[in-house]
Write an enzyme that holds these catalytic residues in place. Structure first.
Site, mmCIF file in Angstrom:
data_model
loop_
_atom_site.group_PDB
_atom_site.id
_atom_site.type_symbol
_atom_site.label_atom_id
_atom_site.label_comp_id
_atom_site.label_asym_id
_atom_site.label_seq_id
_atom_site.Cartn_x
_atom_site.Cartn_y
_atom_site.Cartn_z
ATOM 1 N N ARG A 94 6.507 -10.518 -5.052
ATOM 2 C CA ARG A 94 5.213 -10.803 -4.436
ATOM 3 C C ARG A 94 4.296 -9.584 -4.556
ATOM 4 N NH1 ARG A 94 6.788 -10.332 2.064
ATOM 5 N NH2 ARG A 94 5.921 -8.233 2.272
ATOM 6 N N GLY A 95 3.065 -9.749 -4.069
ATOM 7 C CA GLY A 95 2.164 -8.610 -3.909
ATOM 8 C C GLY A 95 1.907 -7.844 -5.183
ATOM 9 N N GLU A 96 2.145 -6.544 -5.123
ATOM 10 C CA GLU A 96 1.811 -5.692 -6.265
ATOM 11 C C GLU A 96 3.017 -4.904 -6.775
ATOM 12 O OE1 GLU A 96 -1.932 -3.694 -6.189
ATOM 13 O OE2 GLU A 96 -1.193 -1.965 -7.290
ATOM 14 N N ASP A 97 3.641 -4.154 -5.884
ATOM 15 C CA ASP A 97 4.667 -3.224 -6.376
ATOM 16 C C ASP A 97 5.936 -3.955 -6.829
ATOM 17 O OD1 ASP A 97 5.460 -0.467 -6.860
ATOM 18 O OD2 ASP A 97 6.933 -0.814 -5.299
ATOM 19 N N SER A 98 6.424 -4.901 -6.048
ATOM 20 C CA SER A 98 7.642 -5.616 -6.474
ATOM 21 C C SER A 98 7.362 -6.417 -7.741
ATOM 22 C CB SER A 98 8.160 -6.530 -5.355
ATOM 23 O OG SER A 98 7.203 -7.491 -4.981
ATOM 24 N N TYR A 120 6.004 -14.371 0.413
ATOM 25 C CA TYR A 120 5.337 -14.643 1.692
ATOM 26 C C TYR A 120 5.828 -16.004 2.194
ATOM 27 C CZ TYR A 120 2.394 -11.027 -0.349
ATOM 28 O OH TYR A 120 1.961 -9.864 -0.939
ATOM 29 N N ASP A 155 0.837 -1.208 0.000
ATOM 30 C CA ASP A 155 0.000 0.000 0.000
ATOM 31 C C ASP A 155 0.871 1.256 0.000
ATOM 32 O OD1 ASP A 155 -2.617 -1.498 0.585
ATOM 33 O OD2 ASP A 155 -1.332 -2.104 2.248
HETATM 34 O O1 TRH Z 1 4.659 -6.043 0.769
HETATM 35 P P1 TRH Z 1 3.737 -6.659 -0.193
HETATM 36 O O2 TRH Z 1 3.383 -8.042 0.061
HETATM 37 O O3 TRH Z 1 2.429 -5.808 -0.319
HETATM 38 C C1 TRH Z 1 1.139 -6.365 -0.422
HETATM 39 C C2 TRH Z 1 0.554 -6.241 -1.769
HETATM 40 O O4 TRH Z 1 0.658 -4.952 -2.274
HETATM 41 C C3 TRH Z 1 -0.900 -6.658 -1.733
HETATM 42 O O5 TRH Z 1 -1.484 -6.493 -2.994
HETATM 43 C C4 TRH Z 1 -1.611 -5.820 -0.732
HETATM 44 O O6 TRH Z 1 -2.915 -6.166 -0.666
HETATM 45 C C5 TRH Z 1 -0.937 -6.048 0.585
HETATM 46 O O7 TRH Z 1 0.413 -5.657 0.501
HETATM 47 C C6 TRH Z 1 -1.607 -5.265 1.651
HETATM 48 O O8 TRH Z 1 4.428 -6.626 -1.647
HETATM 49 P P2 TRH Z 1 4.703 -5.423 -2.656
HETATM 50 O O9 TRH Z 1 3.435 -4.894 -3.219
HETATM 51 O O10 TRH Z 1 5.673 -5.930 -3.609
HETATM 52 O O11 TRH Z 1 5.363 -4.281 -1.786
HETATM 53 C C7 TRH Z 1 6.654 -4.376 -1.307
HETATM 54 C C8 TRH Z 1 7.302 -3.008 -1.319
HETATM 55 O O12 TRH Z 1 8.511 -3.059 -0.570
HETATM 56 C C9 TRH Z 1 7.693 -2.541 -2.724
HETATM 57 O O13 TRH Z 1 7.442 -1.158 -2.844
HETATM 58 C C10 TRH Z 1 9.183 -2.790 -2.782
HETATM 59 C C11 TRH Z 1 9.584 -2.550 -1.359
HETATM 60 N N1 TRH Z 1 10.818 -3.212 -0.933
HETATM 61 C C12 TRH Z 1 11.858 -2.425 -0.480
HETATM 62 O O14 TRH Z 1 11.758 -1.175 -0.485
HETATM 63 N N2 TRH Z 1 12.993 -3.016 -0.021
HETATM 64 C C13 TRH Z 1 13.156 -4.361 -0.012
HETATM 65 O O15 TRH Z 1 14.211 -4.862 0.429
HETATM 66 C C14 TRH Z 1 12.089 -5.168 -0.507
HETATM 67 C C15 TRH Z 1 12.240 -6.666 -0.536
HETATM 68 C C16 TRH Z 1 10.931 -4.558 -0.950
#
Ligand code: TRH
Length: 380
Positions: free
Chosen positions: A273-277, A196, A21
């Site tokens: 995983r998730g959305e942004d990565s 995860y 988010d």
């Molecule tokens: O953290 P997430 O699992 O977020 C999830 C999803 O967005 C999901 O859709 C949502 O419903 C839930 O959260 C609440 O995965 P995501 O989306 O990849 O976000 C991780 C963020 O962390 C991304 O912006 C990249 C950042 N990141 C770093 O800044 N440093 C790191 O070392 C890593 C591994 C990630």
């Protein structure tokens, strides 16, 4: 259609769990400020989660970082807060009633702000029908528009900074890896692993232990580490390494959002995983394996399949079938051995496919630009 000058944006972000988010909202806020010269306030209820991905941020109620005015979103907003020209309600987070009342007052005076619900990313086909769909707020009559990011021209696109691809292409991998204490063997397959908890990790690690190619796996500190520790009967933490057979696993710190992009560019294969990565791995143009955010009643498998249908288009070739299989096995927490070996023998195709997909996506306008264009063309 009458144009309004879009200057002030309020982005509201409620952190449900994890970093997606805030990850998306922070990226959008920075891009609006840096590339579109907009004045952006980011309201976030959990400033600590921002600090994790952007350590320059501090635990303050209000601060200016990267051109963005970051404000802690307390349960109540102050009475005298001004309403912005554009209000982004990220992921249906429900903006405060007091703020909606003020929006309604402005509407009475013919100056209603543009109100957008920025939704989660999905490749499902209904997204195209719902993107830009307006709805009327029941008690105030304010109009709210649903904005859906996505992969096709009839969606809002994906966040992609203007200089992202050239930065990626001019990036020097080895010296950067050095700065984070990583020195892979020249012939090793470098893998980043962000996921995860997943029971499939045991079979994946065993496959790597017995791999004919050395595998150097970088694990940013996070949820998958507990699964790794269970599978290996270790108590690995940041800074630790684990070597067995042809596997060398290294636990690295959770790095900044900018560095994480660089990690994706540096590795041969990225687990995300998730959305942004997941989106950032696509811009890396490297082979990736997506661990989708798990939802009730297997809703996430429907979403995963929708993306795979787009990503592999025809599902005709052996390569496409192998890719689908690997992703499904990973997301179901099943044994990874056969699926991994099958896909890895087609690594060249996997690499080509990843680059072609990235190049095709780059033809679409990015999400920030689409938002700016949309808001600029709204009647007041
Ligand atoms: O953290 P997430 O699992 O977020 C999830 C999803 O967005 C999901 O859709 C949502 O419903 C839930 O959260 C609440 O995965 P995501 O989306 O990849 O976000 C991780 C963020 O962390 C991304 O912006 C990249 C950042 N990141 C770093 O800044 N440093 C790191 O070392 C890593 C591994 C990630």
């Amino acid at each position: 259609m009458q144009s309004i000058a879009v200057k002030n944006w309020d982005i509201f972000c409620r952190v449900i769990d994890n970093f997606g988010d805030i990850g998306v909202c922070w990226r959008l806020a920075r891009q609006l400020a840096a590339e579109h010269n907009q004045q952006v306030r980011l309201w976030v209820d959990d400033v600590d989660s921002l600090i994790r991905i952007w350590p320059q941020a501090q635990s303050l109620d209000q601060q200016l970082i990267a051109g963005v005015n970051v404000c802690r979103w307390h349960s109540e907003l102050a009475q005298d807060e001004q309403v912005a020209d554009v209000v982004i309600e990220a992921f249906a987070c429900e903006i405060p009633a007091i703020y909606i009342d003020k929006m309604a007052e402005l509407k009475q005076r013919g100056r209603a702000p543009v109100w957008i619900n920025l939704d989660y990313l999905s490749a499902e086909s209904w997204v195209e029908d719902c993107h830009r769909m307006p709805s009327t707020h029941p008690s105030t009559g304010l109009r709210k528009t649903f904005f859906f990011p996505g992969f096709t021209p009839r969606t809002g696109g994906l966040l992609r900074e203007q200089s992202l691809i050239s930065a990626r292409d001019n990036f020097h991998i080895a010296p950067w890896l050095n700065t984070i204490g990583v020195a892979p063997q020249p012939d090793a397959l470098l893998v980043s692993l962000f996921a995860y908890e997943n029971p499939a990790i045991g079979s994946l690690l065993s496959t790597w232990v017995n791999s004919s190619t050395p595998v150097h796996c970088l694990v940013p500190n996070g949820k998958i580490l507990s699964s790794i520790n269970r599978a290996t009967e270790q108590a690995l933490k940041v800074g630790d390494s684990y070597t067995l057979g042809n596997l060398h696993l290294q636990v690295i710190p959770f790095i900044t959002q900018t560095e994480y992009d660089q990690l994706l560019w540096a590795c041969d294969i990225n687990f995300v995983r998730g959305e942004d990565s997941f989106v950032r791995a696509q811009w890396a143009g490297k082979p990736m394996v997506w661990h989708i955010y798990p939802q009730d009643e297997e809703a996430h498998i429907t979403k995963l399949t929708a993306f795979l249908d787009l990503y592999t288009q025809s599902n005709q070739s052996h390569f496409e079938a192998s890719l689908r299989q690997l992703w499904l096995v990973w997301n179901r927490g099943e044994n990874m051995a056969a699926a991994w070996q099958e896909l890895l023998t087609q690594r060249d195709k996997w690499q080509r496919h990843s680059r072609d997909w990235c190049n095709a996506l780059c033809q679409q306008p990015d999400l920030a630009k689409q938002l700016v264009d949309f808001c600029t063309n709204q009647p007041g």
